[in-house]
Design a protein around this motif. Structure first.
Motif, PDB file in Angstrom:
ATOM      1  N   ASN A  87       0.841  -1.197   0.000  1.00 20.06           N
ATOM      2  CA  ASN A  87       0.000   0.000   0.000  1.00 20.06           C
ATOM      3  C   ASN A  87       0.876   1.248   0.000  1.00 20.06           C
ATOM      4  O   ASN A  87       1.445   1.616   1.026  1.00 20.06           O
ATOM      5  N   CYS A  88       0.999   1.896  -1.157  1.00 19.39           N
ATOM      6  CA  CYS A  88       1.820   3.100  -1.276  1.00 19.39           C
ATOM      7  C   CYS A  88       0.968   4.354  -1.141  1.00 19.39           C
ATOM      8  O   CYS A  88      -0.251   4.304  -1.167  1.00 19.39           O
ATOM      9  N   ILE A  89       1.624   5.478  -1.030  1.00 22.81           N
ATOM     10  CA  ILE A  89       0.920   6.730  -0.787  1.00 22.81           C
ATOM     11  C   ILE A  89       0.017   7.109  -1.955  1.00 22.81           C
ATOM     12  O   ILE A  89      -0.981   7.805  -1.784  1.00 22.81           O
ATOM     13  N   ASN A  90       0.338   6.646  -3.168  1.00 24.23           N
ATOM     14  CA  ASN A  90      -0.472   7.002  -4.344  1.00 24.23           C
ATOM     15  C   ASN A  90      -1.295   5.841  -4.879  1.00 24.23           C
ATOM     16  O   ASN A  90      -1.884   5.932  -5.956  1.00 24.23           O
ATOM     17  N   GLY A  91      -1.360   4.731  -4.152  1.00 25.93           N
ATOM     18  CA  GLY A  91      -2.169   3.602  -4.585  1.00 25.93           C
ATOM     19  C   GLY A  91      -1.607   2.286  -4.085  1.00 25.93           C
ATOM     20  O   GLY A  91      -0.611   2.249  -3.356  1.00 25.93           O
ATOM     21  N   VAL A  92      -2.252   1.208  -4.471  1.00 27.13           N
ATOM     22  CA  VAL A  92      -1.855  -0.133  -4.033  1.00 27.13           C
ATOM     23  C   VAL A  92      -1.146  -0.824  -5.199  1.00 27.13           C
ATOM     24  O   VAL A  92      -1.688  -0.915  -6.302  1.00 27.13           O
ATOM     25  N   VAL A  93       0.065  -1.311  -4.940  1.00 29.99           N
ATOM     26  CA  VAL A  93       0.858  -1.957  -5.984  1.00 29.99           C
ATOM     27  C   VAL A  93       0.696  -3.467  -5.897  1.00 29.99           C
ATOM     28  O   VAL A  93       0.888  -4.058  -4.839  1.00 29.99           O
ATOM     29  N   ASN A  94       0.312  -4.075  -7.032  1.00 25.32           N
ATOM     30  CA  ASN A  94       0.326  -5.529  -7.146  1.00 25.32           C
ATOM     31  C   ASN A  94       1.747  -5.923  -7.524  1.00 25.32           C
ATOM     32  O   ASN A  94       2.210  -5.648  -8.635  1.00 25.32           O
ATOM     33  N   LEU A  95       2.461  -6.544  -6.597  1.00 21.96           N
ATOM     34  CA  LEU A  95       3.878  -6.819  -6.801  1.00 21.96           C
ATOM     35  C   LEU A  95       4.120  -7.846  -7.907  1.00 21.96           C
ATOM     36  O   LEU A  95       5.201  -7.887  -8.494  1.00 21.96           O
ATOM     37  N   ARG A  96       3.126  -8.664  -8.187  1.00 22.98           N
ATOM     38  CA  ARG A  96       3.315  -9.670  -9.239  1.00 22.98           C
ATOM     39  C   ARG A  96       3.128  -9.059 -10.625  1.00 22.98           C
ATOM     40  O   ARG A  96       3.874  -9.337 -11.545  1.00 22.98           O
ATOM     41  N   THR A  97       2.113  -8.201 -10.775  1.00 22.29           N
ATOM     42  CA  THR A  97       1.822  -7.618 -12.091  1.00 22.29           C
ATOM     43  C   THR A  97       2.404  -6.212 -12.253  1.00 22.29           C
ATOM     44  O   THR A  97       2.400  -5.667 -13.352  1.00 22.29           O
ATOM     45  N   LYS A  98       2.872  -5.603 -11.135  1.00 25.70           N
ATOM     46  CA  LYS A  98       3.373  -4.224 -11.103  1.00 25.70           C
ATOM     47  C   LYS A  98       2.285  -3.205 -11.431  1.00 25.70           C
ATOM     48  O   LYS A  98       2.568  -2.061 -11.769  1.00 25.70           O
ATOM     49  N   GLU A  99       1.029  -3.606 -11.316  1.00 23.53           N
ATOM     50  CA  GLU A  99      -0.095  -2.714 -11.592  1.00 23.53           C
ATOM     51  C   GLU A  99      -0.374  -1.843 -10.368  1.00 23.53           C
ATOM     52  O   GLU A  99      -0.301  -2.309  -9.235  1.00 23.53           O
ATOM     53  N   LEU A 100      -0.668  -0.556 -10.618  1.00 26.62           N
ATOM     54  CA  LEU A 100      -1.024   0.358  -9.536  1.00 26.62           C
ATOM     55  C   LEU A 100      -2.540   0.444  -9.445  1.00 26.62           C
ATOM     56  O   LEU A 100      -3.216   0.884 -10.376  1.00 26.62           O
ATOM     57  N   LEU A 101      -3.078   0.024  -8.313  1.00 21.91           N
ATOM     58  CA  LEU A 101      -4.525   0.004  -8.083  1.00 21.91           C
ATOM     59  C   LEU A 101      -4.923   1.163  -7.173  1.00 21.91           C
ATOM     60  O   LEU A 101      -4.102   1.641  -6.382  1.00 21.91           O
ATOM     61  N   PRO A 102      -6.162   1.634  -7.260  1.00 28.29           N
ATOM     62  CA  PRO A 102      -6.595   2.690  -6.334  1.00 28.29           C
ATOM     63  C   PRO A 102      -6.728   2.146  -4.916  1.00 28.29           C
ATOM     64  O   PRO A 102      -6.940   0.944  -4.715  1.00 28.29           O
ATOM     65  N   HIS A 103      -6.583   3.031  -3.933  1.00 29.43           N
ATOM     66  CA  HIS A 103      -6.816   2.625  -2.544  1.00 29.43           C
ATOM     67  C   HIS A 103      -8.249   2.116  -2.419  1.00 29.43           C
ATOM     68  O   HIS A 103      -9.176   2.709  -2.967  1.00 29.43           O
ATOM     69  N   ASP A 104      -8.404   1.022  -1.677  1.00 26.04           N
ATOM     70  CA  ASP A 104      -9.717   0.379  -1.594  1.00 26.04           C
ATOM     71  C   ASP A 104      -9.876  -0.234  -0.214  1.00 26.04           C
ATOM     72  O   ASP A 104      -9.091  -1.095   0.192  1.00 26.04           O
ATOM     73  N   LYS A 125     -11.920  -2.340   0.710  1.00 28.63           N
ATOM     74  CA  LYS A 125     -12.220  -3.765   0.636  1.00 28.63           C
ATOM     75  C   LYS A 125     -10.961  -4.624   0.645  1.00 28.63           C
ATOM     76  O   LYS A 125     -11.029  -5.817   0.940  1.00 28.63           O
ATOM     77  N   LEU A 126      -9.793  -4.052   0.317  1.00 33.10           N
ATOM     78  CA  LEU A 126      -8.537  -4.805   0.346  1.00 33.10           C
ATOM     79  C   LEU A 126      -8.052  -5.025   1.775  1.00 33.10           C
ATOM     80  O   LEU A 126      -7.161  -5.838   2.008  1.00 33.10           O
ATOM     81  N   MET A 127      -8.612  -4.269   2.718  1.00 33.96           N
ATOM     82  CA  MET A 127      -8.343  -4.448   4.161  1.00 33.96           C
ATOM     83  C   MET A 127      -6.854  -4.295   4.492  1.00 33.96           C
ATOM     84  O   MET A 127      -6.285  -5.071   5.266  1.00 33.96           O
ATOM     85  N   LEU A 128      -6.209  -3.290   3.928  1.00 33.57           N
ATOM     86  CA  LEU A 128      -4.789  -3.047   4.186  1.00 33.57           C
ATOM     87  C   LEU A 128      -4.637  -2.083   5.360  1.00 33.57           C
ATOM     88  O   LEU A 128      -5.339  -1.072   5.446  1.00 33.57           O
ATOM     89  N   THR A 129      -3.698  -2.394   6.260  1.00 29.51           N
ATOM     90  CA  THR A 129      -3.507  -1.575   7.458  1.00 29.51           C
ATOM     91  C   THR A 129      -2.226  -0.755   7.429  1.00 29.51           C
ATOM     92  O   THR A 129      -2.064   0.162   8.232  1.00 29.51           O
ATOM     93  N   SER A 130      -1.296  -1.095   6.539  1.00 32.89           N
ATOM     94  CA  SER A 130      -0.001  -0.416   6.498  1.00 32.89           C
ATOM     95  C   SER A 130       0.052   0.550   5.323  1.00 32.89           C
ATOM     96  O   SER A 130      -0.683   0.400   4.342  1.00 32.89           O
ATOM     97  N   LEU A 131       0.960   1.525   5.407  1.00 31.44           N
ATOM     98  CA  LEU A 131       1.095   2.509   4.339  1.00 31.44           C
ATOM     99  C   LEU A 131       2.567   2.822   4.117  1.00 31.44           C
ATOM    100  O   LEU A 131       3.280   3.219   5.043  1.00 31.44           O
ATOM    101  N   CYS A 132       3.011   2.636   2.888  1.00 31.67           N
ATOM    102  CA  CYS A 132       4.378   2.984   2.500  1.00 31.67           C
ATOM    103  C   CYS A 132       4.396   4.461   2.111  1.00 31.67           C
ATOM    104  O   CYS A 132       3.581   4.898   1.289  1.00 31.67           O
ATOM    105  N   PRO A 133       5.311   5.268   2.658  1.00 34.39           N
ATOM    106  CA  PRO A 133       5.291   6.715   2.410  1.00 34.39           C
ATOM    107  C   PRO A 133       5.836   7.119   1.040  1.00 34.39           C
ATOM    108  O   PRO A 133       5.853   8.312   0.712  1.00 34.39           O
ATOM    109  N   THR A 134       6.273   6.148   0.250  1.00 37.56           N
ATOM    110  CA  THR A 134       6.885   6.434  -1.049  1.00 37.56           C
ATOM    111  C   THR A 134       5.868   6.255  -2.168  1.00 37.56           C
ATOM    112  O   THR A 134       5.138   5.261  -2.190  1.00 37.56           O
ATOM    113  N   GLU A 135       5.828   7.196  -3.095  1.00 36.58           N
ATOM    114  CA  GLU A 135       4.968   7.041  -4.266  1.00 36.58           C
ATOM    115  C   GLU A 135       5.551   6.004  -5.210  1.00 36.58           C
ATOM    116  O   GLU A 135       6.767   5.946  -5.405  1.00 36.58           O
TER     117      GLU A 135
END
Length: 358
Positions: free
Chosen positions: A241-258, A260-270
């Motif tokens: 979970n990055c500051i500008n969206g959620v990165v799928n590490l396998r596909t390298k796709e940047l997803l919007p914050h959601d 429903k993904l139930m993420l609790t951590s935040l990486c401060p780097t875009e």
């Protein structure tokens, strides 16, 4: 919606109409006519008069939640727009649902705030969606939202217009037992509205008291709709979970914050898929040298190791030990990784529990 979902949505609407005091025959006309004019008419008889009658005769323990179910399936904005279109006064609807008891106000709190709060049952803590991640709340936002319910009730009380002159006329006629059928219904509606207005005034005073926070938070935490288990959070090890969206590490796709993904951590780097880091790439090569000799195996291992650390996988049972002579970049290299990931995705552990004690 699939037919099964459409069935429950329409039955929930029937429950709302029932709670609002809409006669059964009128509710039937509203629902069946609306359904027939929808994009998917009622060819399979998904909802019929029998179903609507069942809602109207069901006990209070029915699984048909009415307003809360509509909000969960349609969203609060759409649900409230439907109520407005049907001329349903929300304050009267809430009174029918016993919304001004302590339990009712706690249920109303969940109705209004289900999207932004979760109570983690095994940790006994509240979490709040801050638009990017589910953070531990420590009751800060919870207290604020509970306090805002006072403003909500105050506005509903203000919006509940009552013709007291007409009420006085009907009250006099009722005392003389001279009310007609329509006048009797009008009297009942005005009497209900006055009772609701009084209940709203009492609710404002109570919900803005200190004891209301404890009562509502305790009762709301028992509502299964808002409960979650800690294992439901951060369940996908291939998301960061990055500051500008959620990165799928396998596909390298940047997803919007959601949420429903139930993420609790935040990486401060875009995250930028085309970003380069020439200084770091040069440094990591230099740090992998042994004198003038390059060590490609070590360089390849470090790339794999740092990439592995970004994931949530814990399948590798290793503890890397960084050693070497002073001033060779060991700490600088690790500091770059730590500052990029931020405190949520990395931390320093004490060696005391791992080193044998004499």
């Amino acid at each position: 919606f699939p037919d099964s979902d459409r069935h429950f949505v329409l039955c929930a609407l029937a429950r709302v109409l029932r709670d609002a005091g809409i006669p059964q025959d009128k509710a039937e006309r509203i629902i069946l006519t609306g359904y027939d004019y929808s994009q998917n008419p009622n060819p399979n008889n998904v909802v019929n008069s029998k179903h609507i009658a069942g809602v109207y005769t069901a006990k209070e323990t029915t699984h048909l939640y009415g307003y809360p179910y509509l909000v969960s399936r349609l969203g609060k904005e759409v649900t409230d727009a439907i109520l407005d279109a049907l001329g349903i006064k929300k304050a009267v609807l809430n009174a029918a649902r016993r919304a001004f008891t302590e339990v009712g106000i706690a249920t109303r709190f969940v109705d209004e705030n289900l999207a932004d709060f979760r109570y983690v049952t095994d940790l006994k803590e509240w979490r709040y969606w801050d638009s990017k991640a589910w953070e531990p709340d420590a009751c800060r936002n919870l207290i604020r939202r509970i306090g805002e319910m006072g403003d909500l009730f105050r506005q509903e009380e203000k919006d509940l217009a009552i013709d007291y002159t007409r009420y006085g006329v009907l009250k006099g006629q009722k005392a003389q037992s001279s009310l007609t059928g329509d006048e009797l219904e009008e009297w009942k509606e005005l009497n209900l509205s006055i009772n609701v207005k009084m209940s709203l005034q009492k609710a404002v005073k109570w919900v803005e008291s200190a004891k209301a926070v404890d009562a509502i938070s305790k009762l709301a935490s028992a509502d299964r709709r808002i409960q979650a288990h800690s294992t439901e959070f951060d369940a996908n090890p291939e998301l960061i979970n990055c500051i500008n969206g959620v990165v799928n590490l396998r596909t390298k796709e940047l997803l919007p914050h959601d949420r429903k993904l139930m993420l609790t951590s935040l990486c401060p780097t875009e995250y930028s898929p085309n970003a380069t880091c020439p200084q770091f790439e040069k440094a990591i090569v230099d740090y992998a040298r042994c004198g003038d000799n390059e060590q490609p195996e070590l360089l390849e291992f470090k790339h794999r190791f740092f990439g592995y650390c970004v994931t949530g996988y814990i399948t590798e049972k290793i503890i890397p030990v960084v050693h070497g002579t002073a001033d060779t970049g060991k700490s600088s290299e690790l500091r770059c990784i730590k500052e990029t990931l931020g405190p949520d995705y990395q931390w320093v552990i004490s060696l005391t529990p791992i080193i044998p004690q004499r």
